[in-house]
Design a protein around this motif. Structure first.
Motif, PDB file in Angstrom:
ATOM      1  N   GLY A 147      -0.197  35.942  16.295  1.00  0.00           N
ATOM      2  CA  GLY A 147      -0.591  35.344  15.024  1.00  0.00           C
ATOM      3  C   GLY A 147       0.446  34.355  14.541  1.00  0.00           C
ATOM      4  N   GLY A 148       0.042  33.527  13.584  1.00  0.00           N
ATOM      5  CA  GLY A 148       0.954  32.536  13.018  1.00  0.00           C
ATOM      6  C   GLY A 148       1.809  33.115  11.903  1.00  0.00           C
ATOM      7  N   LYS A 149       2.867  32.393  11.577  1.00  0.00           N
ATOM      8  CA  LYS A 149       3.771  32.872  10.527  1.00  0.00           C
ATOM      9  C   LYS A 149       3.076  32.909   9.169  1.00  0.00           C
ATOM     10  N   GLU A 150       2.003  32.095   9.007  1.00  0.00           N
ATOM     11  CA  GLU A 150       1.302  32.045   7.722  1.00  0.00           C
ATOM     12  C   GLU A 150       0.704  33.396   7.337  1.00  0.00           C
ATOM     13  N   ALA A 151       0.362  34.220   8.338  1.00  0.00           N
ATOM     14  CA  ALA A 151      -0.276  35.518   8.074  1.00  0.00           C
ATOM     15  C   ALA A 151       0.570  36.675   8.593  1.00  0.00           C
ATOM     16  N   GLN A 152       1.876  36.491   8.683  1.00  0.00           N
ATOM     17  CA  GLN A 152       2.711  37.478   9.365  1.00  0.00           C
ATOM     18  C   GLN A 152       2.695  38.858   8.693  1.00  0.00           C
ATOM     19  N   PHE A 153       2.723  38.909   7.369  1.00  0.00           N
ATOM     20  CA  PHE A 153       2.738  40.212   6.697  1.00  0.00           C
ATOM     21  C   PHE A 153       1.380  40.899   6.829  1.00  0.00           C
ATOM     22  N   SER A 154       0.319  40.124   6.707  1.00  0.00           N
ATOM     23  CA  SER A 154      -1.026  40.682   6.864  1.00  0.00           C
ATOM     24  C   SER A 154      -1.226  41.213   8.278  1.00  0.00           C
ATOM     25  N   ASN A 155      -0.812  40.434   9.263  1.00  0.00           N
ATOM     26  CA  ASN A 155      -0.995  40.834  10.657  1.00  0.00           C
ATOM     27  C   ASN A 155      -0.210  42.101  10.990  1.00  0.00           C
ATOM     28  N   ARG A 156       0.992  42.203  10.455  1.00  0.00           N
ATOM     29  CA  ARG A 156       1.796  43.407  10.707  1.00  0.00           C
ATOM     30  C   ARG A 156       1.144  44.638  10.084  1.00  0.00           C
ATOM     31  N   SER A 157       0.624  44.472   8.888  1.00  0.00           N
ATOM     32  CA  SER A 157      -0.036  45.584   8.215  1.00  0.00           C
ATOM     33  C   SER A 157      -1.252  46.055   9.008  1.00  0.00           C
ATOM     34  N   LEU A 158      -2.061  45.114   9.459  1.00  0.00           N
ATOM     35  CA  LEU A 158      -3.255  45.450  10.234  1.00  0.00           C
ATOM     36  C   LEU A 158      -2.882  46.021  11.599  1.00  0.00           C
ATOM     37  N   SER A 159      -1.834  45.469  12.201  1.00  0.00           N
ATOM     38  CA  SER A 159      -1.400  45.954  13.512  1.00  0.00           C
ATOM     39  C   SER A 159      -0.919  47.398  13.436  1.00  0.00           C
ATOM     40  N   ARG A 160      -0.259  47.764  12.332  1.00  0.00           N
ATOM     41  CA  ARG A 160       0.198  49.147  12.157  1.00  0.00           C
ATOM     42  C   ARG A 160      -0.995  50.105  12.087  1.00  0.00           C
ATOM     43  N   LEU A 161      -2.065  49.679  11.440  1.00  0.00           N
ATOM     44  CA  LEU A 161      -3.256  50.525  11.362  1.00  0.00           C
ATOM     45  C   LEU A 161      -3.910  50.676  12.731  1.00  0.00           C
ATOM     46  N   ILE A 162      -3.941  49.601  13.501  1.00  0.00           N
ATOM     47  CA  ILE A 162      -4.486  49.678  14.861  1.00  0.00           C
ATOM     48  C   ILE A 162      -3.669  50.656  15.697  1.00  0.00           C
ATOM     49  N   ALA A 163      -2.344  50.542  15.590  1.00  0.00           N
ATOM     50  CA  ALA A 163      -1.468  51.455  16.329  1.00  0.00           C
ATOM     51  C   ALA A 163      -1.714  52.902  15.915  1.00  0.00           C
ATOM     52  N   GLY A 164      -1.960  53.099  14.622  1.00  0.00           N
ATOM     53  CA  GLY A 164      -2.223  54.446  14.139  1.00  0.00           C
ATOM     54  C   GLY A 164      -3.523  55.016  14.684  1.00  0.00           C
ATOM     55  N   ALA A 165      -4.547  54.175  14.763  1.00  0.00           N
ATOM     56  CA  ALA A 165      -5.830  54.629  15.313  1.00  0.00           C
ATOM     57  C   ALA A 165      -5.701  54.963  16.793  1.00  0.00           C
ATOM     58  N   LEU A 166      -4.946  54.156  17.541  1.00  0.00           N
ATOM     59  CA  LEU A 166      -4.726  54.434  18.959  1.00  0.00           C
ATOM     60  C   LEU A 166      -3.958  55.740  19.146  1.00  0.00           C
ATOM     61  N   LYS A 167      -2.904  55.912  18.347  1.00  0.00           N
ATOM     62  CA  LYS A 167      -2.083  57.119  18.461  1.00  0.00           C
ATOM     63  C   LYS A 167      -2.893  58.370  18.163  1.00  0.00           C
ATOM     64  N   GLU A 168      -3.768  58.290  17.178  1.00  0.00           N
ATOM     65  CA  GLU A 168      -4.571  59.460  16.786  1.00  0.00           C
ATOM     66  C   GLU A 168      -5.427  59.962  17.943  1.00  0.00           C
ATOM     67  N   HIS A 169      -5.772  59.055  18.872  1.00  0.00           N
ATOM     68  CA  HIS A 169      -6.626  59.451  19.998  1.00  0.00           C
ATOM     69  C   HIS A 169      -5.878  59.427  21.333  1.00  0.00           C
TER      70      HIS A 169
END
Length: 416
Positions: free
Chosen positions: A143-165
């Motif tokens: 992702g671009g720097k313009e959305a870096q905080f949003s992308n990190r937040s969403l990426s953490r949720l994706i990682a959490g969903a993967l870890k749960e399974h």
């Protein structure tokens, strides 16, 4: 921080396990992610606010960057739609037995490790993961720097969903925002199976020129609507307005209105709604004269040559008068980016001619170009809209993220 090549090696290794994963697991992960997106809406909005504060409000990318409760709900809903679609993997495309007894099957398989480069569009983080994961691919997200905080937040949720399974976190890898990471990914032959740029023409051009890995272009949209001699004014008025103003920052938004010379008297009525949205119009001499007394003077400008073939991504559009359907087709052939093109007409012959002659990923008769979208096409979401002709064209979703391989069963056959 872990270096990019190490991250890519882990993503490639993860991709080798995904094709054999039970589809039920993929579905469960996506449903978990949809729930987590809804449960963490406030956190996502907080991260998005940091990104929005760093971007000028008049930047054409600002609308793409912004998230809201309704947009997060739409993202979660799209994830669920992807989860509910048929799995493309293993689909038998060809099944035949040769005269020598060899049994051949061609089946759909994942591409492998898919890298996607995008700019100020945080929803892409989730869309790309959902589509790649459901089709058995690892996703490398740049992702671009313009959305870096949003992308990190969403990426953490994706990682959490993967870890749960119990799924390898490298299945979805968010790279650092620096340009060096982009260059590393574009040169990662053997690690990245395909790279898909999604963003400005400048980004797409850079990726095409710099990449050593295979690239699927999701091109910019220079979009036309042609109002034909047999066009219906009520339909045309609504189609033109929706194509332009529904969301001006998207690639399927209208850029140039072409109008038949015989319908110039209807032009003021056709574009009247544009004034309510403060759309600046760059009109050629004939169309300028036709609307000079009806369209707000502050929003009306004389068109220059560079105003045609331009993707505005803003409350701006150009107008050109043509003398025939053939002239409209010639203009589109010269200036179109091959994205989305539309005709407004009640003449069936003109409609069929337009459909057959226009070379674009999506060609419309009497409908808004705003429909060029994976979700609208029933794909759940999209990786992007391809304007090229090899492998994928138009909205790219699950099927476009697969290749195929041949399975051959024999009983001792040898070739003479």
């Amino acid at each position: 921080m872990e270096d990019v090549i190490s991250l890519l090696k882990k993503a490639k290794a993860a991709s080798r396990t995904l094709a054999l994963m039970p589809d039920a697991t993929r579905i469960d992960v996506l449903k978990t992610l949809a729930r987590m997106l809804r449960d963490n809406t406030d956190d996502i909005l907080g991260a998005n606010a940091k990104d929005a504060a760093a971007m000028r409000a008049d930047d054409p990318r600002h609308d793409r960057l912004l998230l809201s409760k309704s947009r997060i709900e739409a993202i979660a809903s799209d994830v669920e739609k992807v989860a509910n679609l048929p799995c493309p993997l293993g689909a038998v495309q060809i099944d035949k037995t040769l005269p020598n007894g060899l049994h051949l099957q061609r089946i759909a398989v994942p591409l492998g490790c898919v890298g996607v480069i995008y700019e100020a569009r945080p929803n892409v983080t989730v869309d790309v993961f959902a589509l790649c994961f459901r089709s058995g691919n690892a996703a490398v997200l740049k992702g671009g720097k313009e959305a870096q905080f949003s992308n990190r937040s969403l990426s953490r949720l994706i990682a959490g969903a993967l870890k749960e399974h119990g799924v390898d976190a490298a299945t979805a890898t968010l790279l650092p925002i620096d340009r060096e990471s982009t260059a590393e990914m574009l040169n990662a032959v053997g690690l990245i199976d395909v790279c898909i740029p999604r963003g400005s023409q400048a980004l797409i051009d850079y990726v095409r020129q710099a990449a050593k890995v295979p690239v699927i272009e999701t091109g910019a949209g220079v979009v036309h609507v042609y109002f034909d001699a047999a066009g219906d004014v009520k339909k045309g008025r609504e189609i033109i307005n929706n194509s332009k103003t529904r969301r001006v920052s998207v690639c399927n938004a209208l850029d140039t209105l072409l109008i038949h010379k015989g319908r110039l008297a209807d032009l003021p009525a056709l574009i009247e709604p544009m004034a309510q949205s403060n759309v600046s119009i760059f009109a050629d001499a004939q169309s300028h004269a036709a609307i000079a007394t009806s369209y707000p003077a502050a929003l009306l400008h004389a068109a220059q040559a560079e105003d045609f073939g331009r993707e505005y991504l803003d409350y701006k559009m150009s107008i050109k008068v043509v003398t025939s359907l053939n002239e409209a087709l010639a203009h589109i052939a010269q200036y179109s980016s091959g994205h989305s093109e539309a005709i407004v007409t009640e003449d069936k012959t003109a409609a069929e001619t337009f459909l057959g002659a226009v070379d674009a990923a999506a060609v419309y008769v009497n409908a808004s170009t705003a429909f060029t979208d994976g979700g609208e096409f029933g794909m759940g979401a999209e990786i992007g809209i391809s304007t090229q002709k090899l492998h994928a064209r138009g909205p790219m979703a699950l099927e476009a993220l697969t290749s195929y391989k041949w399975l051959i069963h024999g009983d001792g056959q040898i070739r003479s």
